[in-house]
Design an enzyme around this catalytic site. Structure first.
Site, short mmCIF file in Angstrom:
data_model
loop_
_atom_site.label_atom_id
_atom_site.label_comp_id
_atom_site.label_asym_id
_atom_site.label_seq_id
_atom_site.Cartn_x
_atom_site.Cartn_y
_atom_site.Cartn_z
CG HIS A 87 -6.95 2.46 0.69
ND1 HIS A 87 -6.76 3.03 1.86
CD2 HIS A 87 -6.23 2.05 -0.14
CE1 HIS A 87 -5.65 2.28 2.26
NE2 HIS A 87 -5.13 1.68 0.48
CB CYS A 131 -1.07 -0.32 1.28
SG CYS A 131 -2.20 1.55 1.28
CG HIS A 155 -4.99 -2.12 -1.60
ND1 HIS A 155 -3.96 -2.91 -0.79
CD2 HIS A 155 -5.38 -0.79 -1.42
CE1 HIS A 155 -3.65 -1.92 0.00
NE2 HIS A 155 -4.14 -0.82 -0.71
CD GLU A 156 -6.60 1.12 -4.64
OE1 GLU A 156 -6.40 2.71 -3.42
OE2 GLU A 156 -4.66 0.72 -4.22
#
Ligand SMILES: [Zn+2]
Length: 182
Positions: free
Chosen positions: A135, A89, A131-132
């Site tokens: 976030h 990250c 993953h994004e």
């Protein structure tokens, strides 16, 4: 277009759920350009708006020579297949840990004009989308690890030269928030 500083682990903005985009205006287009430029400058696979201090549901990606972005992404998984492999990250520099993710993803969202778009990805693209999108919900890949791996990663983070637990950077909410409060 401007390259923005990346918010690092410890910054509360990374733990804050981002708001959906409702105005598809020139500010949004500027945000998309900043995200894309910053991502290309840093050389990662993806970058979400909170990582440059903006609490909106937008991320940019650069996977397998495909550069793009998604506004208000929603993920769907067409099957049960999983993948396991190293994940990192830009907000946690230098720390890479094997992380289980779904292998295939269908991401629905919008382009900068508010038109619906669909992104079908597998492997790294699917990993990036998960993953994004995490976030945007204030979730970091560390949260996806088992206890033992997470403890090892936290130790690495605490020993990292960039990590300053004593003085995490402040979230800039408004110009007034920069003033010391008494
Ligand atoms: Zn990240």
């Amino acid at each position: 277009m401007t390259v923005q500083p990346i918010r690092l682990f410890g910054d509360p903005v990374l733990r804050t759920k981002a708001d959906p985009v409702v105005e598809f205006d020139k500010e949004l287009r500027a945000l998309i350009r900043d995200l894309t430029e910053t991502l290309l400058n840093e050389g990662g696979a993806g970058l979400a708006a909170p990582q440059i201090g903006v609490g909106l549901r937008v991320f940019a990606f650069d996977v397998d020579d495909t550069v793009g972005y998604l506004v208000n992404p929603e993920l769907h998984f067409p099957d049960e297949e999983e993948q396991d492999g190293p994940e990192g990250c830009l907000s946690i520099p230098g720390v890479y840990v094997d992380t289980k993710r779904r292998q295939n993803v269908v991401a629905r969202g919008f382009n900068e004009h508010g038109e619906p778009v669909r992104l079908v990805g597998s492997g790294l693209m699917a990993r990036c989308c998960q993953h994004e999108t995490d976030h945007l919900d204030g979730i970091l890949f560390l949260d996806r690890l088992d206890t033992q791996s997470r403890k090892a990663a936290m130790k690495e983070i605490r020993e990292a030269p960039w990590y300053n637990a004593a003085a995490p950077p402040a979230v800039k909410i408004s110009p007034h928030a920069a003033r010391p409060s008494r």
